[in-house]
Write a protein that holds these residues in place. Sequence first.
Motif, short mmCIF file in Angstrom:
data_model
loop_
_atom_site.label_atom_id
_atom_site.label_comp_id
_atom_site.label_asym_id
_atom_site.label_seq_id
_atom_site.Cartn_x
_atom_site.Cartn_y
_atom_site.Cartn_z
N LYS A 231 0.85 -1.19 0.00
CA LYS A 231 0.00 0.00 0.00
C LYS A 231 0.88 1.23 0.00
O LYS A 231 1.97 1.24 0.55
CB LYS A 231 -0.89 0.03 1.24
N GLY A 232 0.38 2.27 -0.62
CA GLY A 232 1.12 3.52 -0.65
C GLY A 232 0.30 4.58 -1.35
O GLY A 232 -0.91 4.44 -1.53
N GLU A 233 0.96 5.64 -1.75
CA GLU A 233 0.28 6.72 -2.43
C GLU A 233 1.22 7.42 -3.38
O GLU A 233 2.45 7.29 -3.28
CB GLU A 233 -0.33 7.70 -1.43
N PHE A 234 0.63 8.13 -4.33
CA PHE A 234 1.40 8.95 -5.24
C PHE A 234 0.64 10.25 -5.45
O PHE A 234 -0.55 10.34 -5.20
CB PHE A 234 1.68 8.22 -6.58
N SER A 235 1.37 11.29 -5.91
CA SER A 235 0.78 12.60 -6.11
C SER A 235 0.51 12.85 -7.58
O SER A 235 1.34 12.53 -8.44
CB SER A 235 1.73 13.70 -5.62
N LEU A 236 -0.65 13.43 -7.84
CA LEU A 236 -0.96 13.90 -9.18
C LEU A 236 -0.58 15.38 -9.26
O LEU A 236 -0.77 16.11 -8.29
CB LEU A 236 -2.46 13.73 -9.47
N PRO A 237 -0.08 15.85 -10.38
CA PRO A 237 0.27 17.26 -10.51
C PRO A 237 -0.97 18.14 -10.28
O PRO A 237 -2.07 17.80 -10.72
CB PRO A 237 0.77 17.39 -11.95
N ALA A 238 -0.78 19.27 -9.61
CA ALA A 238 -1.89 20.18 -9.32
C ALA A 238 -2.51 20.73 -10.61
O ALA A 238 -3.70 21.03 -10.65
CB ALA A 238 -1.40 21.32 -8.44
N SER A 239 -1.74 20.82 -11.67
CA SER A 239 -2.21 21.39 -12.93
C SER A 239 -2.90 20.36 -13.83
O SER A 239 -3.26 20.67 -14.96
CB SER A 239 -1.03 22.00 -13.68
N LEU A 240 -3.10 19.14 -13.33
CA LEU A 240 -3.67 18.07 -14.15
C LEU A 240 -5.11 18.39 -14.55
O LEU A 240 -5.94 18.75 -13.71
CB LEU A 240 -3.63 16.75 -13.38
N SER A 241 -5.41 18.28 -15.83
CA SER A 241 -6.76 18.55 -16.34
C SER A 241 -7.72 17.44 -15.99
O SER A 241 -7.32 16.28 -15.79
CB SER A 241 -6.72 18.67 -17.87
N LYS A 242 -9.01 17.78 -15.93
CA LYS A 242 -10.04 16.76 -15.73
C LYS A 242 -10.00 15.81 -16.91
O LYS A 242 -9.69 16.21 -18.04
CB LYS A 242 -11.43 17.40 -15.66
N GLY A 243 -10.30 14.54 -16.65
CA GLY A 243 -10.33 13.58 -17.74
C GLY A 243 -9.96 12.18 -17.28
O GLY A 243 -9.88 11.89 -16.09
N THR A 244 -9.71 11.32 -18.26
CA THR A 244 -9.37 9.93 -18.02
C THR A 244 -7.88 9.72 -18.23
O THR A 244 -7.30 10.20 -19.21
CB THR A 244 -10.16 9.02 -18.98
N TYR A 245 -7.28 8.98 -17.29
CA TYR A 245 -5.85 8.67 -17.35
C TYR A 245 -5.67 7.17 -17.15
O TYR A 245 -6.57 6.49 -16.67
CB TYR A 245 -5.09 9.46 -16.27
N LEU A 246 -4.53 6.67 -17.54
CA LEU A 246 -4.21 5.26 -17.35
C LEU A 246 -3.12 5.13 -16.29
O LEU A 246 -2.11 5.85 -16.36
CB LEU A 246 -3.73 4.62 -18.65
N VAL A 247 -3.33 4.23 -15.33
CA VAL A 247 -2.32 3.94 -14.32
C VAL A 247 -1.80 2.55 -14.64
O VAL A 247 -2.54 1.57 -14.60
CB VAL A 247 -2.91 3.98 -12.89
#
Length: 162
Positions: A130-146
């Motif tokens: 278990k853990g976490e990661f940060s998304l950039p604050a400037s990330l646009s709304k939408g769909t992303y792939l992890v």
Amino acid sequence: ALSWSTASQLDFSHFEVEHSINAQDWQVLTSIQGEGTTNELKNYTYTHTMPHDGRNYYRLRMVDLDETFEYSEILSVQVKAKQAFTVSPNPAKGGLVRYALNFSPAPGDQLVVYDLMGGQVTATMVSSFKGEFSLPASLSKGTYLVRYQGQSANHVLRLYVD
């Protein structure tokens, strides 16, 4: 699925179903309300939807209304699970995203977030279940792939950013 029964309950509050992969470090999976005081047979069940691939340990923490508690015996189960990982919250608002694996990561494994055009947004090394990661604050709304990129695992999930 875990199942158990009680023949009677006296001033009983709730059960906490706890899980471990080493029988030492425990995490609460869920809390199940008890019946207070009763002399009737009561049956309970809980299904662990993402058990660890390998040995899993379970126990109940039985809590009374006055907050005193006891533990059940530990149950050990060997599970052959399909490798999987989850991310939450999903949809995300940006900021921190948590991940959970049901398998052991290997050195060098990482989670990489891509936009739908294939551009890399962020990457995080994975060293625990278990853990976490940060998304950039400037990330646009939408769909992303992890994408989980590992020595013995390669999986992809959709992450929605709201």
